[in-house]
Design a protein around this motif. Structure first.
Motif, PDB file in Angstrom:
ATOM      1  N   GLU A   1     -29.492 131.469  48.505  1.00 42.41           N
ATOM      2  CA  GLU A   1     -29.686 130.436  47.485  1.00 42.41           C
ATOM      3  C   GLU A   1     -30.649 129.351  47.962  1.00 42.41           C
ATOM      4  OE1 GLU A   1     -26.772 132.995  46.239  1.00 42.41           O
ATOM      5  OE2 GLU A   1     -26.709 131.878  48.125  1.00 42.41           O
TER       6      GLU A   1
ATOM      7  N   LYS B   1     -22.210 133.316  48.425  1.00 48.18           N
ATOM      8  CA  LYS B   1     -23.123 132.430  47.701  1.00 48.18           C
ATOM      9  C   LYS B   1     -22.912 130.996  48.155  1.00 48.18           C
ATOM     10  CE  LYS B   1     -23.761 135.215  43.535  1.00 48.18           C
ATOM     11  NZ  LYS B   1     -23.313 136.467  44.158  1.00 48.18           N
TER      12      LYS B   1
ATOM     13  N   ARG C   1     -30.969 138.195  43.795  1.00 47.59           N
ATOM     14  CA  ARG C   1     -30.534 138.909  44.994  1.00 47.59           C
ATOM     15  C   ARG C   1     -30.060 140.321  44.656  1.00 47.59           C
ATOM     16  NH1 ARG C   1     -26.642 136.527  49.846  1.00 47.59           N
ATOM     17  NH2 ARG C   1     -27.493 137.905  51.466  1.00 47.59           N
TER      18      ARG C   1
ATOM     19  N   ASP D   1     -28.811 132.455  53.998  1.00 41.54           N
ATOM     20  CA  ASP D   1     -28.534 131.588  52.846  1.00 41.54           C
ATOM     21  C   ASP D   1     -29.567 131.870  51.755  1.00 41.54           C
ATOM     22  OD1 ASP D   1     -27.950 129.625  51.037  1.00 41.54           O
ATOM     23  OD2 ASP D   1     -27.985 127.972  52.475  1.00 41.54           O
TER      24      ASP D   1
END
Length: 553
Positions: free
Chosen positions: A340, A397, A353, A338
């Motif tokens: 984010e 995302k 990223r 993950d």
């Protein structure tokens, strides 16, 4: 008859350049991968240097881990930082062109239009640090030794060079396996030239702590194995007045002090024990520099924007491992990183990223293939995923709040397709083998980065363990491909080419010490690298790089 005799005489005295075929470069000062060199033969210095910069003083740098070797060209041991400053190369690159090289040890270059060979005429004033001249025999010996006894990188880099031969004491010629490899003449120009007379009677492939002889601007002043090494600027350096060196190599002494803990190294920098640090920790950048030294200007914190390719940094699967052979398994695992959440909670929102192996450059692929890139990929349509042609590549995302239930569902579905199912809370295949693996790390700092990923994997019954090892063990395990997953980076330049063989070529997937850590063995990747190496112009190079990037992703 007199007219014919005069014509014959004029041909006998014709200059070499007049006899060259169209497109040949004879006696030139520089060569470019594509186009023409920026700097003319009579240039005084590169535009980005201060030619009047004072020389002297001491700069203190930080090394990590340890070192037990002063020969940087072999696989054994851990080489000390900075050793490259001791060696000159035939040519040297400018920093404000994609890939152009200018004469350093070589005064002039001969290169036919089809690039089937290249010859260098050495500067007669070039000398090693022991005062002996640099000869064509040294160049030939360096090439043969690096290719046969050096690190695997050199075998990959020089694979297409058939031979090197001394045509005179100051002229050397390299012959290539085939014509059309535009990068190869520049690659052999990057080769460090070593003194044959120094290495005679010594085992080149063995580690050494005897300071070697070089021809570069610096030589070893003193060292303590594993702890510190210092280089001093040679006052008798033969090339100090060359245009390519003006304004460069200004520090009188460059010292590397080694630290086994990066946190301790960081504190040493803030305390004034080190002079320069390239910060790669978002946490340090955001919170670690709130110190008086920054406030009063003694320590300068600066962000420098640039357009250099950033390559790719990430978690790399070792596809030699049976558990990672299935792409569905790799995708299932990757879904649970993950980014984010990590960026918001660990990296202070400062990271972007990577979605390309050539990020931050015009070489990164995007959208769908079209035009020349589509034409390059079309012959491989049956060998590569259909999604390459109809679905733009994009990583998953999240909203960064830690809720990854949709990704968990996708991951479980992929693992089910691959023959896995939860059994007593453990993800297991039909043979009863659990899907467990190890992250091999060299930096303790990365533990906090990997742990959230590990926790997400646990939610689907995958057990991932962390192992932090010292630099010597880490290097040995990488060289032997003895790992499941690592955190690594793949550096790239604005002119990718032959080095991609070492990164992704099938031949190097089983070559210990190569950079093909992932174990990629794919005929399409091999074919695209071959096209990249022989790209005839910049636009073709860009198109092939886009295609290669897309297939790797």
């Amino acid at each position: 008859m007199i007219k014919h005799l005069l014509l014959a005489a004029s041909l006998l005295f014709a200059p070499l350049s007049a006899l060259a075929a169209e497109g040949d470069q004879i006696g030139v000062h520089a060569i470019a991968l594509h186009g023409e060199p920026k700097y003319a033969a009579d240039f005084k210095h590169f535009d980005y240097v201060n030619p009047n910069a004072p020389k002297g003083g001491l700069v203190r740098m930080g090394g990590f881990g340890s070192f037990d070797n002063l020969n940087p060209f072999i696989l054994k041991g851990e080489a000390a930082d900075g050793l490259g400053m001791m060696y000159d190369t035939l040519l040297t690159s400018s920093a404000d062109e994609p890939f152009t090289e200018y004469g350093l040890l070589a005064k002039t270059i001969d290169l036919p239009a089809e690039r089937s060979w290249v010859a260098f005429d050495l500067r007669p004033e070039a000398k090693f640090s022991d005062g002996k001249p640099v000869t064509a025999a040294d160049v030939v010996w360096s090439f043969n030794t690096l290719k046969t006894q050096g690190a695997p990188f050199y075998r990959a880099y020089y694979a297409e060079v058939v031979k090197a031969e001394a045509e005179s004491p100051t002229r050397v010629k390299f012959t290539f396996a085939s014509a059309g490899n535009r990068e190869l003449p520049l690659i052999v120009g990057q080769m460090p030239v070593l003194p044959q007379h120094y290495w005679e009677g010594k085992d080149f492939a063995a580690t050494t702590l005897t300071p070697p002889v070089g021809s570069g601007p610096y030589m070893i002043a003193d060292f303590a194995a594993g702890r510190t090494i210092a280089y001093k600027l040679r006052n008798d350096y033969w090339g100090q007045d060359l245009a390519v060196n003006k304004g460069r190599y200004n520090f009188g002494t460059i010292r590397y002090d080694y630290y086994r803990d990066l946190g301790v190294q960081f504190e040493a920098f803030k305390a004034g024990d080190l002079d320069f640090r390239l910060e790669n920790s978002a946490r340090n950048w955001a919170t670690g520099y709130n110190v008086p030294a920054v406030e009063n200007g003694r320590l300068v914190k600066e962000t420098i924007a640039h357009e250099d390719p950033q390559g790719m940094q990430g978690f790399m699967f070792n596809t030699r491992r049976e558990i990672f052979a299935d792409v569905r398994v790799r995708k299932a695992i990757a879904l649970l990183m993950d980014f984010e959440w990590m960026n918001a909670n660990l990296f202070y929102g400062q990271y972007k990223r990577s979605e390309s192996y050539f990020a931050n450059s015009e070489l990164a692929s995007s959208g769908l293939p079209e035009g020349q890139e589509m034409a390059i990929l079309e012959p491989f349509r049956a060998q590569i995923p259909a999604s390459i042609f109809d679905t733009p590549y994009a990583l998953p995302k999240t909203n960064g709040d830690g809720n990854i239930r949709p990704l968990l569902a996708q991951s479980l579905a992929l693992l089910k397709e691959a023959g896995y199912a939860p059994k007593n809370g453990v993800m297991t295949n039909a043979a009863g083998k659990a899907l467990n693996f190890e992250f091999l790390l060299i930096q303790e700092d990365f533990v906090r980065v990997v742990q959230p990923f590990v926790k997400n994997l646990e939610r689907i019954g995958v057990k991932a363990t962390l192992r932090v090892v010292d630099s010597a063990q880490y290097i040995n395990r990488l060289n032997d491909f003895d790992f499941d997953m690592i955190v690594t980076s793949v550096p790239n330049s604005l002119s990718p080419g032959n080095e991609q063989l070492n990164f992704w070529g099938s031949e190097f997937a089983s070559q210990p010490g190569s950079r093909n850590y992932a174990g990629v063995k794919d005929p399409v990747v091999d074919a695209l690298i071959a096209q990249l190496i022989k790209a005839p112009d910049r636009e073709t190079l860009k198109a092939v790089t886009h295609a290669l990037d897309r297939v790797l992703l």
